[in-house]
Motif scaffolding. Structure first.
Motif, PDB file in Angstrom:
ATOM      1  N   ASP A   1       0.829  -1.199   0.000  1.00 32.27           N
ATOM      2  CA  ASP A   1       0.000   0.000   0.000  1.00 32.27           C
ATOM      3  C   ASP A   1       0.867   1.254   0.000  1.00 32.27           C
ATOM      4  O   ASP A   1       0.400   2.358   0.279  1.00 32.27           O
ATOM      5  CB  ASP A   1      -0.963   0.021   1.196  1.00 32.27           C
ATOM      6  N   THR A   2       2.159   1.091  -0.328  1.00 33.93           N
ATOM      7  CA  THR A   2       3.087   2.221  -0.372  1.00 33.93           C
ATOM      8  C   THR A   2       3.562   2.541  -1.791  1.00 33.93           C
ATOM      9  O   THR A   2       4.382   3.432  -1.979  1.00 33.93           O
ATOM     10  CB  THR A   2       4.325   1.931   0.491  1.00 33.93           C
ATOM     11  N   ALA A   3       3.067   1.794  -2.786  1.00 33.53           N
ATOM     12  CA  ALA A   3       3.455   2.003  -4.191  1.00 33.53           C
ATOM     13  C   ALA A   3       4.968   1.908  -4.379  1.00 33.53           C
ATOM     14  O   ALA A   3       5.550   2.625  -5.185  1.00 33.53           O
ATOM     15  CB  ALA A   3       2.935   3.351  -4.705  1.00 33.53           C
ATOM     16  N   MET A   4       5.601   1.004  -3.624  1.00 34.99           N
ATOM     17  CA  MET A   4       7.045   0.802  -3.757  1.00 34.99           C
ATOM     18  C   MET A   4       7.359  -0.686  -3.669  1.00 34.99           C
ATOM     19  O   MET A   4       6.866  -1.385  -2.791  1.00 34.99           O
ATOM     20  CB  MET A   4       7.823   1.541  -2.671  1.00 34.99           C
ATOM     21  N   GLY A   5       8.170  -1.160  -4.608  1.00 38.07           N
ATOM     22  CA  GLY A   5       8.660  -2.522  -4.576  1.00 38.07           C
ATOM     23  C   GLY A   5      10.172  -2.513  -4.568  1.00 38.07           C
ATOM     24  O   GLY A   5      10.808  -1.444  -4.603  1.00 38.07           O
ATOM     25  N   ALA A   6      10.785  -3.704  -4.541  1.00 41.30           N
ATOM     26  CA  ALA A   6      12.245  -3.783  -4.533  1.00 41.30           C
ATOM     27  C   ALA A   6      12.713  -5.136  -5.039  1.00 41.30           C
ATOM     28  O   ALA A   6      12.037  -6.150  -4.856  1.00 41.30           O
ATOM     29  CB  ALA A   6      12.781  -3.549  -3.121  1.00 41.30           C
ATOM     30  N   PHE A   7      13.883  -5.119  -5.682  1.00 46.21           N
ATOM     31  CA  PHE A   7      14.639  -6.331  -5.983  1.00 46.21           C
ATOM     32  C   PHE A   7      15.740  -6.418  -4.926  1.00 46.21           C
ATOM     33  O   PHE A   7      16.395  -5.410  -4.633  1.00 46.21           O
ATOM     34  CB  PHE A   7      15.314  -6.251  -7.358  1.00 46.21           C
ATOM     35  N   ALA A   8      15.970  -7.603  -4.364  1.00 41.41           N
ATOM     36  CA  ALA A   8      17.026  -7.728  -3.365  1.00 41.41           C
ATOM     37  C   ALA A   8      17.433  -9.183  -3.199  1.00 41.41           C
ATOM     38  O   ALA A   8      16.677 -10.103  -3.531  1.00 41.41           O
ATOM     39  CB  ALA A   8      16.566  -7.166  -2.014  1.00 41.41           C
ATOM     40  N   ASP A   9      18.632  -9.366  -2.650  1.00 36.61           N
ATOM     41  CA  ASP A   9      19.083 -10.712  -2.306  1.00 36.61           C
ATOM     42  C   ASP A   9      18.300 -11.193  -1.088  1.00 36.61           C
ATOM     43  O   ASP A   9      18.236 -10.506  -0.060  1.00 36.61           O
ATOM     44  CB  ASP A   9      20.580 -10.687  -1.990  1.00 36.61           C
ATOM     45  N   ALA A  10      17.683 -12.372  -1.191  1.00 34.02           N
ATOM     46  CA  ALA A  10      16.804 -12.859  -0.128  1.00 34.02           C
ATOM     47  C   ALA A  10      17.558 -13.165   1.166  1.00 34.02           C
ATOM     48  O   ALA A  10      17.031 -12.959   2.257  1.00 34.02           O
ATOM     49  CB  ALA A  10      16.054 -14.104  -0.600  1.00 34.02           C
TER      50      ALA A  10
END
Length: 234
Positions: A141-150
């Protein structure tokens, strides 16, 4: 019963859009106002390190569940993240403007042509969702995603948790987020030196944002793509 692996593959129309959003030129029409939408820039934003090969694609903000790790693992390494920007003219109070926004991002795993597209399952997702035709992805609900090392997800998202906690404790007080601003803050990068891993944020859609995997003709992963703007096309 329909096979889940077949249900994961998307049709020719969606496949064409996932390709077109990273191709300069006319993308389509905006669904509400039927105004033309053009791809005006496609460029690499940053490179991120994934030493474990386990990819998290989710919002970096605190939530009441673990982050969404993809079931598909990648070869450990450093990968470029490419973004696409679109422009669509609009009117406001009788004046015309050129609206510009990030339409899609993709993690470039191999610079090879994509032969097939499929929805990306998370490690905890149920393949029955694909059979039902339900769109799967991460929720925010923040309109932000991310790619990251798990493997380094907890450390990489710490700046967002600290910012959130401070904002909750002192509402109305401005705080700097402990992240590296990329492209004037449109993206944010976090580095975890101990894990030699990175996180890169990107604009997403509120609600569920779908994640797509593009495969080569040999079945290898070429790209992991998030394209929230496509839902606005007619």
């Amino acid at each position: 019963m329909q096979d889940a692996s077949k249900a994961a593959h998307v049709g020719p129309e969606q496949s064409a859009l996932l390709e077109a959003v990273f191709t300069m030129g006319r993308l389509g029409l905006h669904s509400y106002e039927l105004r033309p939408v053009d791809v005006v820039e496609v460029s690499v934003v940053a490179a991120i390190r994934l030493p474990s090969g386990r990819l998290m694609v989710d919002t970096p903000w605190p939530q009441d569940r673990p982050g969404r790790e993809l079931a598909e693992q990648l070869p450990p390494g450093t990968y470029e993240v490419e973004a696409s920007w679109v422009e669509a003219p609009y009117e406001f109070m009788g004046e015309s403007f050129d609206g510009r926004e990030c339409a899609a991002v993709r993690l470039l795993v191999r610079r090879e042509p994509v032969s097939t597209w499929e929805m990306a399952l998370g490690v905890d997702d149920d393949s029955e969702q694909l059979i039902s035709g339900e769109e799967i992805g991460f929720r925010t609900d923040t309109a932000m995603g991310a790619f990251a090392d798990a493997r380094s997800w907890q450390a990489l998202t710490e700046p967002f948790r600290r910012f959130w906690e401070r904002s909750e404790q002192l509402p109305g007080v401005a705080f700097d987020r402990e992240t590296e601003k990329v492209r004037s803050g449109e993206f944010e990068k976090v580095t975890h030196q101990a894990g030699q891993a990175d996180l890169l944020t990107f604009p997403a859609e509120e609600g569920v944002t779908a994640v797509w995997i593009g495969r080569t003709a040999a079945g290898r992963v070429a790209t992991v793509t998030v394209a929230p703007y496509l839902s606005w096309l007619a």
